[in-house]
Design a protein around this motif. Structure first.
Motif, mmCIF file in Angstrom:
data_model
loop_
_atom_site.group_PDB
_atom_site.id
_atom_site.type_symbol
_atom_site.label_atom_id
_atom_site.label_comp_id
_atom_site.label_asym_id
_atom_site.label_seq_id
_atom_site.Cartn_x
_atom_site.Cartn_y
_atom_site.Cartn_z
ATOM 1 N N PHE A 49 0.786 -1.189 0.001
ATOM 2 C CA PHE A 49 -0.026 0.117 0.095
ATOM 3 C C PHE A 49 0.725 1.234 -0.079
ATOM 4 C CE2 PHE A 49 -3.613 -2.634 2.150
ATOM 5 C CZ PHE A 49 -4.139 -2.994 0.916
ATOM 6 N N HIS A 50 1.965 1.226 0.462
ATOM 7 C CA HIS A 50 2.875 2.465 0.760
ATOM 8 C C HIS A 50 4.234 2.647 0.156
ATOM 9 C CE1 HIS A 50 -0.383 3.705 3.414
ATOM 10 N NE2 HIS A 50 0.025 2.576 3.899
ATOM 11 N N THR A 51 5.108 1.581 -0.138
ATOM 12 C CA THR A 51 6.229 1.512 -0.398
ATOM 13 C C THR A 51 6.586 0.668 -1.587
ATOM 14 O OG1 THR A 51 6.930 0.007 1.396
ATOM 15 C CG2 THR A 51 7.267 2.267 1.919
ATOM 16 N N LYS A 52 5.743 0.067 -2.500
ATOM 17 C CA LYS A 52 6.073 -0.690 -3.634
ATOM 18 C C LYS A 52 6.858 0.138 -4.630
ATOM 19 C CE LYS A 52 4.946 -4.649 -6.582
ATOM 20 N NZ LYS A 52 3.891 -4.737 -7.641
ATOM 21 N N ALA A 53 8.049 -0.043 -4.912
ATOM 22 C CA ALA A 53 8.865 0.481 -5.852
ATOM 23 C C ALA A 53 10.069 -0.459 -5.876
ATOM 24 C CB ALA A 53 9.249 1.823 -5.763
ATOM 25 N N ASN A 54 10.508 -0.715 -7.105
ATOM 26 C CA ASN A 54 11.732 -1.630 -7.446
ATOM 27 C C ASN A 54 12.776 -1.099 -6.770
ATOM 28 O OD1 ASN A 54 13.108 -3.888 -8.261
ATOM 29 N ND2 ASN A 54 12.323 -3.862 -10.203
ATOM 30 N N VAL A 55 13.530 -2.040 -5.972
ATOM 31 C CA VAL A 55 14.722 -1.810 -5.149
ATOM 32 C C VAL A 55 16.050 -1.545 -6.056
ATOM 33 C CG1 VAL A 55 13.820 -2.773 -3.162
ATOM 34 C CG2 VAL A 55 15.035 -4.283 -4.752
ATOM 35 N N ILE A 90 22.978 -13.873 1.439
ATOM 36 C CA ILE A 90 22.243 -13.994 0.042
ATOM 37 C C ILE A 90 20.801 -14.154 -0.001
ATOM 38 C CG2 ILE A 90 22.616 -14.740 -2.523
ATOM 39 C CD1 ILE A 90 25.154 -13.825 -1.433
ATOM 40 N N PHE A 91 19.948 -13.154 -0.484
ATOM 41 C CA PHE A 91 18.597 -13.596 -0.620
ATOM 42 C C PHE A 91 18.197 -14.501 -1.769
ATOM 43 C CE2 PHE A 91 18.224 -9.616 1.808
ATOM 44 C CZ PHE A 91 17.819 -10.116 2.964
ATOM 45 N N THR A 92 17.510 -15.864 -1.628
ATOM 46 C CA THR A 92 17.097 -16.580 -2.446
ATOM 47 C C THR A 92 15.639 -17.012 -2.349
ATOM 48 O OG1 THR A 92 17.213 -18.685 -0.983
ATOM 49 C CG2 THR A 92 19.394 -17.714 -2.530
ATOM 50 N N ARG A 93 15.014 -17.970 -2.996
ATOM 51 C CA ARG A 93 13.832 -18.100 -3.099
ATOM 52 C C ARG A 93 13.356 -19.057 -1.882
ATOM 53 N NH1 ARG A 93 11.288 -21.212 -6.534
ATOM 54 N NH2 ARG A 93 13.184 -21.712 -7.592
ATOM 55 N N GLY A 94 14.585 -19.793 -1.343
ATOM 56 C CA GLY A 94 14.196 -20.568 -0.357
ATOM 57 C C GLY A 94 15.606 -21.543 -0.229
ATOM 58 N N THR A 95 15.417 -22.480 0.956
ATOM 59 C CA THR A 95 16.410 -23.542 1.100
ATOM 60 C C THR A 95 16.880 -24.069 -0.378
ATOM 61 O OG1 THR A 95 15.825 -23.805 3.301
ATOM 62 C CG2 THR A 95 17.520 -25.269 2.392
ATOM 63 N N THR A 96 15.873 -24.422 -1.013
ATOM 64 C CA THR A 96 16.218 -25.281 -2.178
ATOM 65 C C THR A 96 16.979 -24.423 -3.273
ATOM 66 O OG1 THR A 96 14.098 -26.489 -2.165
ATOM 67 C CG2 THR A 96 15.140 -26.357 -4.377
ATOM 68 N N GLU A 97 16.714 -23.252 -3.342
ATOM 69 C CA GLU A 97 17.589 -22.383 -4.282
ATOM 70 C C GLU A 97 18.828 -22.054 -3.823
ATOM 71 O OE1 GLU A 97 16.840 -18.927 -7.497
ATOM 72 O OE2 GLU A 97 16.439 -18.380 -5.284
ATOM 73 N N ALA A 98 19.068 -22.165 -2.343
ATOM 74 C CA ALA A 98 20.396 -21.848 -1.827
ATOM 75 C C ALA A 98 21.265 -22.768 -2.161
ATOM 76 C CB ALA A 98 20.096 -21.411 -0.364
ATOM 77 N N ILE A 99 20.882 -24.107 -1.996
ATOM 78 C CA ILE A 99 21.515 -25.166 -2.198
ATOM 79 C C ILE A 99 22.048 -25.408 -3.581
ATOM 80 C CG2 ILE A 99 22.047 -27.842 -1.953
ATOM 81 C CD1 ILE A 99 20.175 -27.516 0.706
ATOM 82 N N PHE A 274 24.974 -12.305 -6.436
ATOM 83 C CA PHE A 274 24.340 -13.431 -6.538
ATOM 84 C C PHE A 274 23.027 -13.273 -6.684
ATOM 85 C CE2 PHE A 274 28.392 -15.070 -4.724
ATOM 86 C CZ PHE A 274 28.771 -16.132 -5.679
ATOM 87 N N GLU A 275 22.304 -12.066 -6.900
ATOM 88 C CA GLU A 275 21.071 -11.843 -6.563
ATOM 89 C C GLU A 275 20.554 -11.196 -7.959
ATOM 90 O OE1 GLU A 275 20.379 -9.428 -3.062
ATOM 91 O OE2 GLU A 275 21.031 -11.279 -1.886
ATOM 92 N N ALA A 276 20.511 -11.868 -9.098
ATOM 93 C CA ALA A 276 20.049 -11.427 -10.196
ATOM 94 C C ALA A 276 18.418 -11.106 -10.311
ATOM 95 C CB ALA A 276 20.312 -12.433 -11.438
ATOM 96 N N GLY A 277 18.139 -9.911 -11.036
ATOM 97 C CA GLY A 277 16.704 -9.888 -11.249
ATOM 98 C C GLY A 277 16.164 -9.033 -10.028
ATOM 99 N N THR A 278 14.991 -8.896 -10.212
ATOM 100 C CA THR A 278 14.215 -8.370 -8.911
ATOM 101 C C THR A 278 13.854 -9.361 -7.978
ATOM 102 O OG1 THR A 278 13.143 -6.822 -10.531
ATOM 103 C CG2 THR A 278 11.950 -7.254 -8.453
ATOM 104 N N PRO A 279 14.373 -8.877 -6.706
ATOM 105 C CA PRO A 279 14.213 -10.070 -5.649
ATOM 106 C C PRO A 279 12.705 -9.850 -4.881
ATOM 107 C CG PRO A 279 15.418 -8.180 -4.829
ATOM 108 C CD PRO A 279 14.995 -7.859 -6.234
ATOM 109 N N ILE A 282 9.275 -7.256 -1.207
ATOM 110 C CA ILE A 282 8.293 -7.091 -0.151
ATOM 111 C C ILE A 282 8.293 -8.260 0.844
ATOM 112 C CG2 ILE A 282 5.615 -7.058 0.120
ATOM 113 C CD1 ILE A 282 5.538 -5.263 -2.464
ATOM 114 N N ASP A 283 8.325 -9.434 0.595
ATOM 115 C CA ASP A 283 8.565 -10.546 1.484
ATOM 116 C C ASP A 283 9.747 -10.347 2.364
ATOM 117 O OD1 ASP A 283 5.688 -12.218 1.131
ATOM 118 O OD2 ASP A 283 6.719 -12.428 -0.701
ATOM 119 N N ILE A 284 10.858 -9.965 1.693
ATOM 120 C CA ILE A 284 12.143 -9.890 2.278
ATOM 121 C C ILE A 284 11.967 -8.888 3.473
ATOM 122 C CG2 ILE A 284 14.573 -9.260 2.132
ATOM 123 C CD1 ILE A 284 14.528 -10.658 -0.717
#
Ligand code: PMP
Length: 410
Positions: A49-55, A90-99, A274-279, A282-284
């Motif tokens: 609602f208030h801060t959605k903009a690409n990082v 490093i932010f990933t989508r989950g444990t799976t992507e991290a490994i 290690f963080e290609a693309g838009t992460p 919002i969830d982070i």
């Protein structure tokens, strides 16, 4: 934990009030994913609602606010697991992507035909298949640590598997099936004495105990937010800086470059390499609210409460459910009970429990090699979180007694 505190905790999780087949839900699949407290969802709402903009891109205010929120999470996570620097988070989508990141990037660069790596028989597929995919390309050998009858790793065999060719060991901190808590520090010490890199799958540990990656001696440590009261779509890979610096990027794209031309491209510094693309910014940004919940409740209190539920449920099961077989009886065990009711099929047990309002997982739990070692196709698994109660354990066991009598005619 007293009743008032437990009720206060439960009041933060609206989903616990819902019904299934007209019975109040008893949610015992916390190993697969835990529920999310209101404050995390409110944080996600507020961002939309208030801060959605690409990082990391905009000069305008709300883009900078969104970037700050995401980067504050990196600092929180750094402190939470005692990493030396935020560049190691490093932010990933989950444990799976991290490994997969470690296997593809570190493994792809530093493993060669003739090398050996060590895994364990209790690994989740997320810590087996990425290595096999790489093995198909490169040709190294995978050795596997077995378990004993309590579901603990056989450390004598582990020690004996090391050779001059061992480059890496990768193992879970806590088994998602057996609940066994592995002696990570000791295993890492042994691996390091042979010059091997240590990868730890922390998906089932971080929600239930304090983790200090440097004290453990992990070179890489992976976990998922959604299993620790946080949002979905967020994983963390911790890696020691000197290892991460030597590794090539995992994926290419925006955000991970310093300069791009068709003559050649240079890459951004850590952690952005290690963080290609838009992460999933919002969830982070919402993840620290889950850490607030854990911090406020207290990890010691969480662990003690879950241990109480585990002990209570195990004792009632053993004494009141004839023919029950429990898989995983290590003294150092997290609050997971895998079991079978006599010869009854795990799906039948799970479906009947669902009709009684009890949500448990059934199947191979993404651990087919472990199922093979246990000599079963699958199990039923009940797993507990801090908001579960002894009353819920009672409902679960009472339901189990009913289901057992239906399926096994006891
Ligand atoms: N490792 C273990 C031990 C797990 O329990 C899980 C989730 N079931 C994973 C890895 C994979 O986690 P995610 O699906 O969040 O990537």
């Amino acid at each position: 934990m007293d009743n008032a505190q437990l009720q206060y905790i439960r009041s933060q999780f609206p989903i616990l009030d819902r019904t299934v087949y007209n019975r109040q839900l008893v949610y015992l699949d916390n190993t697969a994913t835990s529920q999310t407290p209101r404050r995390v969802v409110e944080s996600i709402d507020a961002s939309y609602f208030h801060t959605k903009a690409n990082v990391h891109r905009g000069v305008f205010s709300i883009s900078q606010e969104a970037t700050d929120l995401m980067e504050q999470t990196r600092l929180r996570v750094r402190d939470y697991i005692n990493a030396a620097s935020e560049q190691e988070i490093i932010f990933t989508r989950g444990t799976t992507e991290a490994i997969n990141l470690v296997a593809s990037s570190w493994g792809g660069a530093f493993l060669k035909d003739g090398d050996e790596i060590i895994l364990t028989v209790m690994e989740h597929h997320a810590n087996i298949v990425p290595w096999q995919l790489l093995q198909n390309r490169i040709g190294f050998k995978i050795k596997v640590v077995p378990i004993n009858e309590r579901g603990e790793l056989d450390l004598d065999v582990y020690r004996s598997l090391f050779t001059e060719q061992t480059r890496l060991v990768s193992f879970t901190h806590v088994s998602n099936v057996l609940g066994t808590v592995n002696p990570v520090k000791e295993m890492a010490r042994i691996a390091h004495s042979h010059g091997a890199v240590v990868v730890v799958d922390g998906a089932q540990a971080v929600p239930h105990m304090s983790v200090d990656v440097r004290d453990l001696g992990a070179d890489f440590y992976a976990f998922s937010s959604h299993k620790m009261y946080g949002p979905t779509g967020v994983g963390i890979l911790y890696g020691r800086k000197e290892l991460l610096e030597a590794m090539p990027p995992y994926q290419g794209g925006g955000e991970m470059i310093a300069h791009v031309s068709f003559e050649g491209t240079t890459f951004a510094d850590l952690p952005f390499k290690f963080e290609a693309g838009t992460p999933d910014f919002i969830d982070i940004a919402a993840f620290p609210r889950a850490l607030d919940f854990i911090g406020e409740t207290g990890m010691d209190a969480i662990a003690a409460h879950e241990q109480d539920l585990l002990d209570y449920a195990t004792a009632r099961m053993i004494s009141e459910v004839p023919g029950v077989r429990i898989f995983g009886t290590a003294p150092h065990k997290s609050a997971v009970i895998s079991f079978l009711l006599g010869e009854a099929h795990h799906y039948d047990t799970g479906m009947l429990l669902d009709k009684l309002g009890i949500a448990v997982r059934t199947g191979h739990h993404c651990a087919q090699p472990l199922m093979q070692a246990l000599g079963v196709e699958g199990t039923v698994r009940a797993s507990f979180a801090v908001y579960n109660t002894r009353e819920e354990v009672d409902k679960f066991i009472d339901a189990l007694i009913k289901v057992n009598s239906m399926l096994n005619r006891i």
